[in-house]
Design a protein around this motif. Structure first.
Motif, PDB file in Angstrom:
ATOM      1  N   PRO A   1       0.835  -1.210   0.000  1.00 11.20           N
ATOM      2  CA  PRO A   1       0.000   0.000   0.000  1.00 11.20           C
ATOM      3  C   PRO A   1       0.867   1.257   0.000  1.00 11.20           C
ATOM      4  CG  PRO A   1      -0.726  -1.570   1.678  1.00 11.20           C
ATOM      5  CD  PRO A   1       0.616  -2.035   1.197  1.00 11.20           C
ATOM      6  N   GLY A   2       0.457   2.243  -0.779  1.00 11.22           N
ATOM      7  CA  GLY A   2       1.206   3.488  -0.827  1.00 11.22           C
ATOM      8  C   GLY A   2       0.568   4.464  -1.788  1.00 11.22           C
ATOM      9  N   ASP A   3       1.037   5.689  -1.728  1.00  9.70           N
ATOM     10  CA  ASP A   3       0.498   6.792  -2.524  1.00  9.70           C
ATOM     11  C   ASP A   3       1.558   7.250  -3.517  1.00  9.70           C
ATOM     12  OD1 ASP A   3      -0.527   9.181  -3.516  1.00  9.70           O
ATOM     13  OD2 ASP A   3      -1.338   9.825  -1.592  1.00  9.70           O
ATOM     14  N   ALA A   4       1.221   7.212  -4.801  1.00  5.96           N
ATOM     15  CA  ALA A   4       2.174   7.612  -5.845  1.00  5.96           C
ATOM     16  C   ALA A   4       2.541   9.080  -5.776  1.00  5.96           C
ATOM     17  CB  ALA A   4       1.602   7.290  -7.223  1.00  5.96           C
ATOM     18  N   MET A   5       1.801   9.884  -5.003  1.00  2.00           N
ATOM     19  CA  MET A   5       2.100  11.305  -4.848  1.00  2.00           C
ATOM     20  C   MET A   5       2.916  11.591  -3.587  1.00  2.00           C
ATOM     21  SD  MET A   5       0.709  12.905  -7.477  1.00  2.00           S
ATOM     22  CE  MET A   5      -0.076  14.507  -7.213  1.00  2.00           C
TER      23      MET A   5
ATOM     24  N   ASP B   1      -3.299  16.856 -12.387  1.00  4.18           N
ATOM     25  CA  ASP B   1      -1.837  16.897 -12.306  1.00  4.18           C
ATOM     26  C   ASP B   1      -1.262  15.578 -11.806  1.00  4.18           C
ATOM     27  OD1 ASP B   1      -2.412  16.903  -9.595  1.00  4.18           O
ATOM     28  OD2 ASP B   1      -1.396  18.797  -9.158  1.00  4.18           O
ATOM     29  N   LEU B   2      -2.104  14.555 -11.648  1.00  2.00           N
ATOM     30  CA  LEU B   2      -1.644  13.269 -11.125  1.00  2.00           C
ATOM     31  C   LEU B   2      -0.511  12.683 -11.948  1.00  2.00           C
ATOM     32  CD1 LEU B   2      -1.936  10.705  -9.326  1.00  2.00           C
ATOM     33  CD2 LEU B   2      -3.580   9.876 -11.029  1.00  2.00           C
ATOM     34  N   PHE B   3      -0.660  12.703 -13.268  1.00  2.00           N
ATOM     35  CA  PHE B   3       0.309  12.024 -14.122  1.00  2.00           C
ATOM     36  C   PHE B   3       1.672  12.706 -14.079  1.00  2.00           C
ATOM     37  CE2 PHE B   3      -3.943  11.422 -16.035  1.00  2.00           C
ATOM     38  CZ  PHE B   3      -4.070  10.065 -15.777  1.00  2.00           C
ATOM     39  N   SER B   4       1.691  14.024 -14.210  1.00  2.00           N
ATOM     40  CA  SER B   4       2.977  14.729 -14.214  1.00  2.00           C
ATOM     41  C   SER B   4       3.618  14.772 -12.838  1.00  2.00           C
ATOM     42  CB  SER B   4       2.799  16.144 -14.758  1.00  2.00           C
ATOM     43  OG  SER B   4       1.911  16.896 -13.948  1.00  2.00           O
ATOM     44  N   GLU B   5       2.830  15.040 -11.798  1.00  2.00           N
ATOM     45  CA  GLU B   5       3.429  15.169 -10.467  1.00  2.00           C
ATOM     46  C   GLU B   5       3.914  13.829  -9.935  1.00  2.00           C
ATOM     47  OE1 GLU B   5       4.312  17.952  -8.882  1.00  2.00           O
ATOM     48  OE2 GLU B   5       3.687  18.843 -10.769  1.00  2.00           O
ATOM     49  N   SER B   6       3.155  12.767 -10.161  1.00  2.00           N
ATOM     50  CA  SER B   6       3.628  11.447  -9.731  1.00  2.00           C
ATOM     51  C   SER B   6       4.875  11.048 -10.507  1.00  2.00           C
ATOM     52  CB  SER B   6       2.537  10.398  -9.921  1.00  2.00           C
ATOM     53  OG  SER B   6       2.204  10.232 -11.288  1.00  2.00           O
ATOM     54  N   THR B   7       4.961  11.472 -11.771  1.00  2.00           N
ATOM     55  CA  THR B   7       6.146  11.162 -12.577  1.00  2.00           C
ATOM     56  C   THR B   7       7.367  11.922 -12.080  1.00  2.00           C
ATOM     57  OG1 THR B   7       4.814  10.602 -14.511  1.00  2.00           O
ATOM     58  CG2 THR B   7       7.102  11.255 -14.910  1.00  2.00           C
TER      59      THR B   7
ATOM     60  N   LEU C   1     -11.337  14.642 -22.673  1.00  2.00           N
ATOM     61  CA  LEU C   1     -10.042  14.143 -22.203  1.00  2.00           C
ATOM     62  C   LEU C   1      -8.949  15.201 -22.178  1.00  2.00           C
ATOM     63  CD1 LEU C   1      -9.990  10.756 -24.164  1.00  2.00           C
ATOM     64  CD2 LEU C   1     -10.627  11.114 -21.771  1.00  2.00           C
ATOM     65  N   GLY C   2      -9.293  16.437 -22.558  1.00  2.00           N
ATOM     66  CA  GLY C   2      -8.278  17.477 -22.727  1.00  2.00           C
ATOM     67  C   GLY C   2      -7.427  17.714 -21.496  1.00  2.00           C
ATOM     68  N   ARG C   3      -8.033  17.844 -20.311  1.00  2.00           N
ATOM     69  CA  ARG C   3      -7.257  18.129 -19.104  1.00  2.00           C
ATOM     70  C   ARG C   3      -6.311  16.982 -18.768  1.00  2.00           C
ATOM     71  NH1 ARG C   3     -12.313  20.301 -18.327  1.00  2.00           N
ATOM     72  NH2 ARG C   3     -12.404  22.472 -17.621  1.00  2.00           N
ATOM     73  N   ALA C   4      -6.828  15.776 -18.856  1.00  2.00           N
ATOM     74  CA  ALA C   4      -5.988  14.620 -18.544  1.00  2.00           C
ATOM     75  C   ALA C   4      -4.831  14.504 -19.524  1.00  2.00           C
ATOM     76  CB  ALA C   4      -6.821  13.345 -18.555  1.00  2.00           C
ATOM     77  N   TYR C   5      -5.117  14.724 -20.799  1.00  2.00           N
ATOM     78  CA  TYR C   5      -4.062  14.539 -21.796  1.00  2.00           C
ATOM     79  C   TYR C   5      -3.080  15.705 -21.843  1.00  2.00           C
ATOM     80  CZ  TYR C   5      -5.238   9.968 -23.491  1.00  2.00           C
ATOM     81  OH  TYR C   5      -5.393   8.609 -23.591  1.00  2.00           O
ATOM     82  N   ASP C   6      -3.483  16.880 -21.436  1.00  2.00           N
ATOM     83  CA  ASP C   6      -2.499  17.949 -21.250  1.00  2.00           C
ATOM     84  C   ASP C   6      -1.479  17.535 -20.200  1.00  2.00           C
ATOM     85  OD1 ASP C   6      -3.720  19.552 -23.121  1.00  2.00           O
ATOM     86  OD2 ASP C   6      -4.711  20.864 -21.657  1.00  2.00           O
ATOM     87  N   ASP C   7      -1.958  16.889 -19.135  1.00  2.00           N
ATOM     88  CA  ASP C   7      -1.044  16.439 -18.087  1.00  2.00           C
ATOM     89  C   ASP C   7      -0.209  15.256 -18.559  1.00  2.00           C
ATOM     90  OD1 ASP C   7      -0.126  16.955 -15.400  1.00  2.00           O
ATOM     91  OD2 ASP C   7      -1.065  15.053 -14.820  1.00  2.00           O
ATOM     92  N   LYS C   8      -0.794  14.388 -19.367  1.00  2.00           N
ATOM     93  CA  LYS C   8      -0.009  13.282 -19.923  1.00  2.00           C
ATOM     94  C   LYS C   8       1.058  13.786 -20.883  1.00  2.00           C
ATOM     95  CE  LYS C   8      -3.399   9.605 -19.324  1.00  2.00           C
ATOM     96  NZ  LYS C   8      -3.952   8.365 -19.906  1.00  2.00           N
ATOM     97  N   ASP C   9       0.763  14.875 -21.611  1.00  2.00           N
ATOM     98  CA  ASP C   9       1.801  15.489 -22.453  1.00  2.00           C
ATOM     99  C   ASP C   9       3.010  15.869 -21.611  1.00  2.00           C
ATOM    100  OD1 ASP C   9       0.096  15.289 -24.614  1.00  2.00           O
ATOM    101  OD2 ASP C   9      -0.417  17.419 -24.660  1.00  2.00           O
ATOM    102  N   LEU C  10       2.756  16.512 -20.475  1.00  2.00           N
ATOM    103  CA  LEU C  10       3.846  16.909 -19.592  1.00  2.00           C
ATOM    104  C   LEU C  10       4.539  15.677 -19.027  1.00  2.00           C
ATOM    105  CD1 LEU C  10       5.511  18.939 -18.048  1.00  2.00           C
ATOM    106  CD2 LEU C  10       3.610  19.208 -16.422  1.00  2.00           C
ATOM    107  N   GLN C  11       3.775  14.677 -18.658  1.00  2.00           N
ATOM    108  CA  GLN C  11       4.355  13.423 -18.166  1.00  2.00           C
ATOM    109  C   GLN C  11       5.339  12.841 -19.179  1.00  2.00           C
ATOM    110  OE1 GLN C  11       1.475  10.288 -18.020  1.00  2.00           O
ATOM    111  NE2 GLN C  11       2.780   8.895 -16.848  1.00  2.00           N
ATOM    112  N   GLU C  12       4.930  12.792 -20.435  1.00  2.00           N
ATOM    113  CA  GLU C  12       5.810  12.238 -21.463  1.00  2.00           C
ATOM    114  C   GLU C  12       7.084  13.072 -21.632  1.00  2.00           C
ATOM    115  OE1 GLU C  12       4.227  11.196 -25.193  1.00  2.00           O
ATOM    116  OE2 GLU C  12       2.778   9.736 -24.387  1.00  2.00           O
ATOM    117  N   ARG C  13       6.953  14.385 -21.585  1.00  2.00           N
ATOM    118  CA  ARG C  13       8.139  15.237 -21.732  1.00  2.00           C
ATOM    119  C   ARG C  13       9.118  14.992 -20.591  1.00  2.00           C
ATOM    120  NH1 ARG C  13       4.207  19.141 -23.237  1.00  2.00           N
ATOM    121  NH2 ARG C  13       4.388  20.265 -21.262  1.00  2.00           N
ATOM    122  N   LEU C  14       8.609  14.860 -19.375  1.00  2.00           N
ATOM    123  CA  LEU C  14       9.475  14.591 -18.227  1.00  2.00           C
ATOM    124  C   LEU C  14      10.204  13.266 -18.390  1.00  2.00           C
ATOM    125  CD1 LEU C  14       7.013  15.673 -15.392  1.00  2.00           C
ATOM    126  CD2 LEU C  14       9.131  16.853 -16.009  1.00  2.00           C
ATOM    127  N   ILE C  15       9.491  12.251 -18.835  1.00  2.00           N
ATOM    128  CA  ILE C  15      10.107  10.936 -19.012  1.00  2.00           C
ATOM    129  C   ILE C  15      11.196  10.986 -20.078  1.00  2.00           C
ATOM    130  CG2 ILE C  15       9.671   8.590 -19.835  1.00  2.00           C
ATOM    131  CD1 ILE C  15       6.880   8.839 -18.487  1.00  2.00           C
TER     132      ILE C  15
END
Length: 211
Positions: A49-53, A84-90, A132-146
């Motif tokens: 158990p744990g929190d990705a954030m 911001d879940l995807f980018s911040e957890s990344t 899906l715009g808000r989620a995928y804007d954050d996924k865009d940032l997630q991908e750039r970070l990776i």
């Protein structure tokens, strides 16, 4: 065999990845806030158990790990709020992987994230942006970070997901000229993820997966 950490292991692609990785003979650590509720038992499965954030939770979960699978998702009710879940957890995960010297990362985003957004058909763009715009804007940032991380990453971009069984017959579209939307089961996405764990040819690729 690898020691695999699955972040977002309780449902969807994460849950399917647990089964596929165990079937392939890997040791697996299932990480999510509700890990103890996962309906799967194996001597090679650890429920953590744990929190990705939370950086301390993520850092502890990386102890002894060879491969990280990041398969986080959000509920439909969250799609109309700031995401911001995807980018911040990344950000948290990448920093922890670098500290722990864990190099292999397989992250699930989706068709329409990053440069694959240009392949969305004209008729699909308005509903995609609306829902899906808000989620995928954050996924865009997630991908750039990776992509900037310096790790041995693979980004997985599935099309529309179904709960169908694994078929093993799906297309792995690496070249932008091939990209297009379609459907694929969560089980087949998990099949690709597990097959990519020790496949060096998949490092620094971001394929679209569809049937």
């Amino acid at each position: 065999m690898a020691h695999v950490l699955v972040i977002g292991a309780s449902g969807g692609i994460g849950r399917e990845t647990l089964s596929a990785a165990l079937d392939a003979g890997h040791r697996v650590r299932a990480f999510s806030r509700s890990a103890n509720e996962i309906d799967l038992e194996s001597s090679e499965l650890e429920k953590r158990p744990g929190d990705a954030m939370k950086a301390t939770d993520v850092d502890a979960a990386l102890d002894g790990i060879d491969v990280v699978v990041q398969a986080l998702g959000i509920g439909a009710e969250e799609l109309f709020k700031p995401v911001d879940l995807f980018s911040e957890s990344t950000r948290i995960l990448l920093a922890a992987m670098q500290r722990r010297q864990v190099r292999r990362l397989i992250a699930v985003t989706g068709f329409g994230a990053g440069d694959s957004r240009e392949a969305i058909g004209c008729l699909q763009r308005i509903p995609f942006r609306l829902f899906l715009g808000r989620a995928y804007d954050d996924k865009d940032l997630q991908e750039r970070l990776i992509k900037k991380s310096g790790l041995d990453w693979t980004i997985v971009r599935p099309g529309i997901l179904t709960n169908s069984s694994r078929t093993g017959r799906y297309r792995v579209l690496v070249e932008p000229s091939q990209w297009g939307n379609g459907v694929i089961s969560r089980a087949d996405v998990a099949d690709f993820i597990v097959g990519s764990m020790d496949d060096d040819d998949r490092i620094h690729q971001a394929p679209v997966l569809i049937w």
